[in-house]
Design a protein around this motif. Structure first.
Motif, short mmCIF file in Angstrom:
data_model
loop_
_atom_site.label_atom_id
_atom_site.label_comp_id
_atom_site.label_asym_id
_atom_site.label_seq_id
_atom_site.Cartn_x
_atom_site.Cartn_y
_atom_site.Cartn_z
N HIS A 92 -13.00 -2.52 -9.03
CA HIS A 92 -12.85 -3.16 -10.34
C HIS A 92 -14.20 -3.20 -11.02
CE1 HIS A 92 -12.18 -7.33 -12.47
NE2 HIS A 92 -12.21 -6.33 -13.35
N ARG A 149 -2.71 5.87 -4.27
CA ARG A 149 -1.48 5.86 -3.49
C ARG A 149 -1.45 7.09 -2.60
NH1 ARG A 149 4.87 6.61 -4.96
NH2 ARG A 149 5.69 5.47 -3.15
N TYR A 188 -9.93 -0.60 -13.47
CA TYR A 188 -9.57 -0.62 -12.05
C TYR A 188 -9.24 0.79 -11.59
CZ TYR A 188 -8.67 -5.56 -13.16
OH TYR A 188 -8.78 -6.86 -13.59
N PHE A 225 -4.94 6.34 -9.43
CA PHE A 225 -4.60 5.71 -10.70
C PHE A 225 -5.78 4.91 -11.23
CE2 PHE A 225 -0.12 6.52 -10.82
CZ PHE A 225 0.32 6.52 -9.51
N TYR A 275 -7.09 2.61 -8.40
CA TYR A 275 -6.16 2.43 -7.30
C TYR A 275 -5.84 3.80 -6.72
CZ TYR A 275 -5.00 -2.20 -9.33
OH TYR A 275 -5.05 -3.49 -9.82
N PHE A 300 -5.64 -0.96 -4.05
CA PHE A 300 -6.79 -1.21 -4.90
C PHE A 300 -8.05 -0.58 -4.31
CE2 PHE A 300 -9.75 -3.48 -7.47
CZ PHE A 300 -10.71 -4.03 -6.63
N GLY A 338 3.79 8.04 0.59
CA GLY A 338 4.65 7.16 1.37
C GLY A 338 4.13 5.77 1.60
N LYS A 339 2.96 5.49 1.05
CA LYS A 339 2.39 4.16 1.28
C LYS A 339 2.22 3.40 -0.03
CE LYS A 339 0.14 5.20 5.62
NZ LYS A 339 -1.05 4.98 6.46
N GLU A 340 1.73 2.17 0.11
CA GLU A 340 1.55 1.34 -1.07
C GLU A 340 0.41 1.86 -1.94
OE1 GLU A 340 2.65 -1.52 2.32
OE2 GLU A 340 1.42 0.28 2.04
N ILE A 341 0.46 1.49 -3.19
CA ILE A 341 -0.68 1.70 -4.07
C ILE A 341 -1.74 0.68 -3.67
CG2 ILE A 341 -1.49 1.63 -6.46
CD1 ILE A 341 1.47 2.16 -7.28
N PHE A 356 -1.81 1.26 -17.08
CA PHE A 356 -2.13 2.34 -16.17
C PHE A 356 -2.18 3.70 -16.85
CE2 PHE A 356 -2.17 0.78 -11.79
CZ PHE A 356 -1.81 -0.54 -12.00
N GLY A 357 -3.03 4.55 -16.30
CA GLY A 357 -3.05 5.94 -16.69
C GLY A 357 -2.01 6.72 -15.90
N PRO A 358 -1.85 7.99 -16.20
CA PRO A 358 -0.82 8.80 -15.54
C PRO A 358 -1.17 9.19 -14.11
CG PRO A 358 -2.06 10.13 -17.09
CD PRO A 358 -2.53 8.73 -17.27
#
Lengths: 118, 113
Positions: free
Chosen positions: B48, B37, B33, B91, B35, B45, B40-43, B104-106
């Motif tokens: 996939h 970010r 996957y 991500f 993703y 998607f 200031g906002k959501e992570i 998850f990766g860094p």
């Protein structure tokens, strides 16, 4: 569409005390998964705890536990005996339980930054 | 066992340039996957993969983003040409099965100037 809301951008807790992070979600589905992920500063995100919606029992992992209220669509995280290493960004996430299409992906809240005071 | 790795960790580019991000999933994880970010906002998607196939790319913002996973191992995400609003942390995550835990990766911090 499903949404996840974390209403606390920042929280602070004294070392050894207990803190609760809030998360609410919106969905029309009856079966799904909920997660809390933790991202320490400059480190990768790791899974803290996972809850299946069909299970009434609240998930626990050592000092971490959740209060899952399905009817209220609430999924809070309680951290007991807080430690300095708990300082991190905490993300609440939702995932549908149905395989296929877009259902594998996670839907995240904006996160809560937790500080732990010595 | 090695975790999910991402390269580079940071990238600073100018608007209009091209950047390619790489993700190496955990060995044996068919599901990968991406993703993003934004500050200031959501992570959010992006897409996939199941092995080398795109299972769902409904989160890709526009056709300036191209993801590939040749051979079903590592994946690349190319942004061409980059715009200011593409800045954020990208991500990558992988799982053995779609309903499994995503690791998850860094992340790659991308800054477009």
């Amino acid at each position: 569409a499903q949404t996840v809301t974390q209403s606390q951008p920042e929280m602070s807790v004294q070392e050894a005390e207990t803190v609760t992070l809030s998360c609410t979600y919106d969905t029309s589905e009856s079966d799904y998964y909920l997660f809390w992920y933790k991202q320490p500063p400059s480190r990768q995100m790791i899974l803290v705890i996972r809850q299946e919606a069909y299970k009434q029992q609240n998930a626990t992992e050592n000092r971490f536990s959740v209060n899952f209220q399905k009817a209220a669509k609430s999924f809070s995280l309680k951290i007991s005996d807080s430690q300095l290493g708990d300082a991190a960004m905490y993300f609440c996430a939702y995932r549908s339980s149905f395989y296929g299409g877009s259902q594998g992906n996670l839907i995240f809240g904006k996160g809560t930054k937790l500080s732990v005071k010595p | 066992e090695a975790g999910v790795t991402q390269f580079p960790s940071h990238s600073v580019i100018e608007k209009g340039q091209t950047v390619t991000l790489r993700c190496d999933p955990i060995s044996g994880h068919d599901n990968l996957y991406w993703y993003r970010r934004v500050m200031g906002k959501e992570i959010k998607f992006l897409l996939h993969f199941v092995k080398e196939s795109k299972q769902d790319e409904s989160g890709m913002p526009n056709n300036r983003f191209l993801a590939e996973r040749t051979g079903g191992t590592y994946s690349t995400l190319k942004v061409q040409p980059a715009e200011l609003e593409d800045s954020g942390v990208y991500f990558c995550a992988s799982s053995q099965v779609p309903e499994g835990t995503q690791y998850f990766g860094p992340g790659t911090r991308l800054l477009v100037l």
